[in-house]
Design an enzyme around this catalytic site. Structure first.
Site, PDB file in Angstrom:
ATOM      1  N   GLU A 131       2.618   4.891  -4.018  1.00  0.00           N
ATOM      2  CA  GLU A 131       2.618   5.819  -5.177  1.00  0.00           C
ATOM      3  C   GLU A 131       3.958   6.527  -5.332  1.00  0.00           C
ATOM      4  O   GLU A 131       4.298   6.848  -6.472  1.00  0.00           O
ATOM      5  CB  GLU A 131       1.490   6.848  -5.017  1.00  0.00           C
ATOM      6  CG  GLU A 131       0.101   6.261  -5.084  1.00  0.00           C
ATOM      7  CD  GLU A 131      -0.281   5.448  -3.838  1.00  0.00           C
ATOM      8  OE1 GLU A 131       0.190   5.801  -2.749  1.00  0.00           O
ATOM      9  OE2 GLU A 131      -1.019   4.476  -3.981  1.00  0.00           O
ATOM     10  N   ASP A 179      -9.162   4.199  -2.199  1.00  0.00           N
ATOM     11  CA  ASP A 179     -10.070   4.683  -1.157  1.00  0.00           C
ATOM     12  C   ASP A 179     -11.315   5.326  -1.767  1.00  0.00           C
ATOM     13  O   ASP A 179     -11.419   6.555  -1.874  1.00  0.00           O
ATOM     14  CB  ASP A 179      -9.345   5.674  -0.240  1.00  0.00           C
ATOM     15  CG  ASP A 179      -8.201   4.997   0.504  1.00  0.00           C
ATOM     16  OD1 ASP A 179      -8.125   3.752   0.469  1.00  0.00           O
ATOM     17  OD2 ASP A 179      -7.380   5.720   1.104  1.00  0.00           O
ATOM     18  N   ASP A 185       0.835  -1.195   0.000  1.00  0.00           N
ATOM     19  CA  ASP A 185       0.000   0.000   0.000  1.00  0.00           C
ATOM     20  C   ASP A 185       0.880   1.259   0.000  1.00  0.00           C
ATOM     21  O   ASP A 185       2.093   1.180   0.171  1.00  0.00           O
ATOM     22  CB  ASP A 185      -0.886  -0.061   1.265  1.00  0.00           C
ATOM     23  CG  ASP A 185      -2.025   0.936   1.224  1.00  0.00           C
ATOM     24  OD1 ASP A 185      -2.386   1.377   0.124  1.00  0.00           O
ATOM     25  OD2 ASP A 185      -2.559   1.270   2.301  1.00  0.00           O
TER      26      ASP A 185
HETATM   27  C1  GLC Z   1      -4.826   3.390   2.783  1.00  0.00           C
HETATM   28  C2  GLC Z   1      -5.399   2.257   1.951  1.00  0.00           C
HETATM   29  C3  GLC Z   1      -6.505   1.581   2.721  1.00  0.00           C
HETATM   30  C4  GLC Z   1      -5.954   1.073   4.048  1.00  0.00           C
HETATM   31  C5  GLC Z   1      -5.355   2.218   4.843  1.00  0.00           C
HETATM   32  C6  GLC Z   1      -4.661   1.731   6.114  1.00  0.00           C
HETATM   33  O1  GLC Z   1      -5.757   4.392   2.928  1.00  0.00           O
HETATM   34  O2  GLC Z   1      -5.844   2.700   0.695  1.00  0.00           O
HETATM   35  O3  GLC Z   1      -7.064   0.534   1.961  1.00  0.00           O
HETATM   36  O4  GLC Z   1      -6.967   0.475   4.793  1.00  0.00           O
HETATM   37  O5  GLC Z   1      -4.399   2.905   4.048  1.00  0.00           O
HETATM   38  O6  GLC Z   1      -3.660   0.834   5.847  1.00  0.00           O
END
Ligand code: GLC
Length: 678
Positions: A341, A418, A338
């Site tokens: 980017e 998100d 995650d």
């Molecule tokens: C980011 C991700 C989301 C995740 C959060 C915490 O916002 O896009 O899916 O739950 O981080 O890790």
């Protein structure tokens, strides 16, 4: 200037040409990250080649324009919110955690149709001409690229870039050629096609176990439980909260005993804290991004002040692979990467400075962040994929990556980030998944129910109903509110149960569609216009879509009113899988079978393992001549035996003969090994 608008183009493959700006020495262009291997020109393009970019220099850098004819429809551009049809839109290829500005001026980390950049970076446009023939335009650069589709195709980049044009008799041909050039997915394990339950975060371990038991006691099918960042010790990557998750191996064992798989999250940023071994090791071995003066760069992410690994360095990727391999030793089945980017968390909208230096190595030349920003996610996914292969060479990797770059489907699946619990976002789930598929990434889906906010009972039920027919089927939500199939009362629970029963029955067909994606590059979820690319009336349909080539999905995605769907010619016969009636329960999409098609469906089950074991049923829809055919792909659903021919690809045929439908096997592709054994 009467000079040529480009250099003599080179033919890279049949109907694939590369064009380079006239004033640029091609040998000075950076290496391609999209192509799986360097493609030298094999000859010159034929004289009748029509799609030719025109390069010019402007204050903004290099601009390439490609004119389009009337009735040309534009798609692709990767992960974009809004309608499927992209004519008239401007996109910026720049991986980003998007922020939406609320009416009162506050920034919220979501997106809408005005967001020019989302998490992924796909410098790619698919154009379908009026007659149904098509071409694709690949701007082969990792730098920030503007894609302006308001008047033809206009690509703008500060740095010179080559343009690769793919010609095809149909959009399907172009998308398949894109797959041949940039790579295709590997076959996922069976379980990755099952239903997945996620939350930010299920915590502590006891809550995870309780959730697992609840799925089983309610007899609601589910294959995967996801573990978000709260399992870490103060959000420090590669650590575990000693109270919340004292024994992660035990958590995994427990889930496995109940027939679940687990996927755990890893973030790239490493908390800059002396004494934290991951950070200390990273500093000692030079793994973090630094500025031109060699000062380590820090930003604010979940654990606070943090440093970002430089994945362009082979040594850093090897380090990440080693750390992840160690992490996986506790029995995790998949990894979710995650914020790659890469995204700082605060201040909202912050990015890593373009001037940071990536040191590269092993074929990647040193360069600044402006050059490598868009491939940060791809390189992280690649290092994580390597870890999965090293730690369990006999099993198929599963990685979900928020960011990626054109071609990154080779390493990871994705989700649409998100999103928000709103009807608009429910609808966008479809065009977003379709445009990702048309951009080479067939394995994606939205956070079911919406990540931010809480859906109404009705909205959640519709999302569960739709998600059953999207390639990746995972419910996920942020801190507030429960979002399990039973959280919205018995009616929504019942819709979820039926939606899941439909999904699990359809798995043999869905897995066959994944096989097609892995073998040919065709998307799993396809736009309706694939049924007849010359039919202009289908070009903007983005509620209904096709799953594989034979099933049409017609979901009701409007809060108010009933959606009318465009229909291609032919008989598309409605069918039911789990006693559902979409006419009375609109949360369930109508499913239709193409005439002339045969599809395999199973008996369903609580897990994919059960579902793939059950007996098969063939659904047959005869065409006007009384014939039908269809395929079924089968393999172990795990491991790599299929690469050595350990699979079965069966073609069924049906013929109406004197009032009786005769179904038979027309062809069976078996491995040489198993045929020897027979
Ligand atoms: C980011 C991700 C989301 C995740 C959060 C915490 O916002 O896009 O899916 O739950 O981080 O890790």
């Amino acid at each position: 200037m009467a000079a040529a608008s480009h250099q003599a183009p080179g033919l890279l493959a049949d109907r694939v040409a590369r064009f380079v700006p006239p004033d640029v020495d091609p040998s000075t262009l950076p290496r391609s990250f999209a192509l799986t291997e360097p493609l030298p020109a094999r000859g010159s393009v034929p004289d009748d080649w029509t799609t030719v970019p025109r390069f010019e220099r402007t204050g903004a850098g290099v601009v390439a324009t490609i004119a389009i004819g009337p009735n040309t429809s534009l798609y692709g551009t990767g992960e974009v919110a809004g309608p499927l049809l992209r004519n008239g839109f401007v996109t910026e290829v720049w991986a980003k955690q998007p922020f939406r500005i609320e009416e009162d001026g506050t920034a919220v980390p979501n997106y809408d149709e005005r967001s020019k950049s989302l998490y992924q970076a796909h410098p790619w446009v698919l154009a379908v001409r009026g007659d149904g023939s098509a071409f694709g335009v690949l701007a082969d650069t990792t730098y920030r690229l503007g894609i302006d589709l308001r008047d033809g195709i206009r690509l703008t980049c500060a740095e010179p870039f080559p343009v690769i044009v793919i010609e095809g008799a149909s959009p399907q041909e172009v998308v398949q050629q894109l797959g041949a050039l940039t790579g295709r997915i590997e076959m996922p394990p069976h379980w990755a096609l099952g239903y997945q339950q996620c939350r930010f975060s299920y915590f502590p371990d006891a809550r995870v176990r309780e959730l697992a038991r609840e799925f089983r006691s309610r007899s609601i099918p589910c294959d995967v439980i996801w573990i978000d960042i709260h399992y870490m010790d103060e959000y420090k990557v590669f650590t575990f909260d000693s109270e919340g998750f004292p024994d992660p191996g035990g958590t995994n064992d427990y889930l496995h005993e109940l027939g679940f798989k687990s996927v755990w999250i890893l973030d790239p940023a490493v908390k800059a804290e002396e004494g934290y071994d991951v950070y200390d090791e990273g500093v000692a071995q030079g793994h973090f991004l630094c500025d031109a003066e060699g000062r380590e760069h820090h930003c604010w992410t979940w654990p606070g002040d943090a440093a970002f690994p430089d994945y362009t360095r082979p040594e850093t990727r090897a380090w990440w692979t080693r750390r992840t391999t160690e992490f996986l030793g506790r029995g995790m089945d998949g990894v979710w990467v995650d914020l790659n980017e890469p995204s700082p968390i605060l201040p909202h909208g912050a990015e890593l400075p373009n001037e940071l230096l990536h040191r590269g190595g092993g074929g990647i030349t040193p360069g600044n962040h402006a050059r490598y920003h868009n491939v940060y996610g791809l390189l992280m996914a690649k290092a994580t994929d390597e870890a999965m292969k090293v730690s369990r060479p006999e099993r198929r990797p599963f990685i979900l990556s928020r960011s990626n770059y054109l071609g990154g489907q080779r390493y990871a699946a994705t989700w649409t980030g998100d999103n928000v619990s709103s009807w608009k976002h429910l609808h966008w789930s479809v065009p977003m998944v379709l445009n990702l598929g048309l951009s080479g990434q067939p394995f994606s889906g939205p956070d079911i129910g919406g990540f931010a906010g809480t859906p109404s009972r009705e909205l959640f039920a519709h999302w569960m109903g739709l998600g059953a027919f999207l390639p990746f089927y995972r419910t996920h939500n942020a801190l507030e509110g429960d979002q399990e199939p039973w959280s919205f009362g018995p009616a929504a629970e019942n819709v979820s149960r039926v939606a899941l029963a439909r999904r699990y029955r359809l798995l043999p067909y869905l897995y066959t569609a994944f096989h097609e994606a892995a073998a040919t590059g065709l998307p799993v979820a396809r736009p309706l216009f694939f049924a007849d690319p010359a039919d202009l009336s289908l070009r903007s349909e983005d509620h209904a879509f096709l799953l594989g080539g034979d099933v049409m999905v017609q979901p009701q995605l409007l809060e108010n009113g009933i959606q009318d769907f465009r229909m291609p010619t032919g008989e598309w016969r409605p069918f039911a899988l789990a006693g559902e009636d979409p006419a009375t329960e609109h949360a369930h999409p109508i499913l239709r079978l193409r005439d002339g098609a045969i599809i395999p469906v199973g008996a369903g089950g609580q897990t994919t393992e059960e579902a793939f074991k059950g007996p098969l049923t063939l659904l047959v829809s005869l065409d006007a001549t009384g014939r039908a055919s269809g395929r079924l792909y089968e393999d172990a659903g795990e491991g790599f035996g299929y690469r050595d021919g350990d699979y079965l690809l069966t073609t069924y045929q049906a013929v109406l003969d004197d009032g009786v439908v005769q179904v038979s096997i027309a062809h069976q592709e078996v491995s040489s090994r198993s045929s020897e054994e027979m």
